[in-house]
Design a protein around this motif. Structure first.
Motif, PDB file in Angstrom:
ATOM      1  N   ALA A   6       0.944  -1.167  -0.082  1.00  0.00           N
ATOM      2  CA  ALA A   6      -0.056   0.051  -0.034  1.00  0.00           C
ATOM      3  C   ALA A   6       0.795   1.179   0.234  1.00  0.00           C
ATOM      4  N   ILE A  62      -8.555   6.656  -4.818  1.00  0.00           N
ATOM      5  CA  ILE A  62      -8.715   5.471  -4.019  1.00  0.00           C
ATOM      6  C   ILE A  62      -9.211   5.330  -2.628  1.00  0.00           C
ATOM      7  N   LEU A  63      -9.341   6.792  -2.053  1.00  0.00           N
ATOM      8  CA  LEU A  63      -9.907   6.758  -0.699  1.00  0.00           C
ATOM      9  C   LEU A  63     -11.610   6.456  -0.951  1.00  0.00           C
ATOM     10  N   ARG A  85     -12.051   2.961  -1.732  1.00  0.00           N
ATOM     11  CA  ARG A  85     -12.159   2.276  -0.303  1.00  0.00           C
ATOM     12  C   ARG A  85     -13.376   2.365   0.536  1.00  0.00           C
ATOM     13  N   GLU A  86     -13.898   3.594   0.693  1.00  0.00           N
ATOM     14  CA  GLU A  86     -15.116   4.069   1.243  1.00  0.00           C
ATOM     15  C   GLU A  86     -16.461   3.291   0.585  1.00  0.00           C
ATOM     16  N   LEU A 114     -16.062   0.319  -1.151  1.00  0.00           N
ATOM     17  CA  LEU A 114     -15.950  -1.008  -1.009  1.00  0.00           C
ATOM     18  C   LEU A 114     -16.302  -1.472   0.636  1.00  0.00           C
ATOM     19  N   ALA A 115     -16.012  -0.449   1.382  1.00  0.00           N
ATOM     20  CA  ALA A 115     -16.294  -0.748   2.764  1.00  0.00           C
ATOM     21  C   ALA A 115     -17.828  -0.617   3.103  1.00  0.00           C
ATOM     22  N   HIS A 136     -19.181  -4.158   1.743  1.00  0.00           N
ATOM     23  CA  HIS A 136     -19.118  -5.134   2.407  1.00  0.00           C
ATOM     24  C   HIS A 136     -20.046  -5.164   3.654  1.00  0.00           C
TER      25      HIS A 136
END
Length: 161
Positions: free
Chosen positions: A1, A143-144, A147-148, A150-151, A154
Motif C-alpha cells: 500500500a 482511492i479513498l 475504499r469507502e 468497498l467498505a 461489505h
C-alpha cells in the motif's frame, strides 16, 4: 500500500507592535537616525495593512454581512498585496490553514495604549474563520473514495446475509 504524505507549513511571525519615532530614538539628524525612522514608518505601514486584512477577513467570516465590493456584488477585496508582510502571510491569515495568534502584553501602565491595540488586533483575529481541508492528490482521493465504497458494500453484504 502506498503511504500518503502530508506536507505542512508553519509560519512564526513576531509583530513588534507600533513603532513610535520617539521610542525608537529615530528623530536624530544622523544617517542611522533617519534609517531608524524609515524603518519605523515601514513597520507601521505593514501593521496598518495587516489590520485592514484582519478586519476584512473577520467581517467576511463573522456573523455580519460581508461588505459589498465596488462593483456591487460579492465580498470586499482583501488587500494582501499592499504590504510585503501580508503578501507573505496570505496563506496563513486567510488561506487553507489554521491561524493561532498569541498576544503578548506588558504589565506596565505606560504601555496601556499598546496593550489595548494588541487586544483589539487579537479580538479581530479571533473572528477569522478558516476552513482548512486536506489537499490530496486526485489519485489518492479516488482511492479513498473507492475504499469507502468497498467498505460500504461489505457492510451491506454482511447485513443482508
Amino acid at each position: 500500500a502506498r503511504r500518503r504524505q502530508v506536507v505542512s507549513r508553519l509560519s512564526l511571525v513576531d509583530l513588534a507592535g507600533s513603532e513610535r519615532a520617539a521610542a525608537s530614538q529615530a528623530g536624530g539628524a544622523s544617517v542611522t537616525g533617519a534609517q531608524r525612522f524609515q524603518e519605523a514608518v515601514n513597520i507601521n505601514q505593514s501593521l496598518f495593512v495587516l489590520r485592514k486584512v484582519i478586519t476584512a477577513l473577520s467581517k467576511r467570516s463573522g456573523g455580519a454581512q460581508p461588505p459589498q465590493s465596488h462593483d456591487g456584488g460579492g465580498s470586499a477585496h482583501v488587500p494582501y498585496r499592499e504590504s510585503k508582510l501580508t503578501s507573505l502571510l496570505q496563506h496563513a491569515i486567510g488561506g487553507n490553514s489554521y491561524l493561532l495568534m498569541l498576544a503578548c502584553l506588558s504589565p506596565a501602565d505606560r504601555y496601556w495604549e499598546e496593550n489595548l491595540s494588541t487586544l483589539q488586533y487579537a479580538a479581530q483575529a479571533s473572528n477569522i474563520r478558516n476552513q482548512p481541508v486536506l489537499n490530496l492528490d486526485p489519485k489518492d482521493k479516488l482511492i479513498l473514495k473507492l475504499r469507502e465504497q468497498l467498505a460500504a458494500a461489505h457492510a451491506y453484504i454482511l447485513r443482508v446475509k
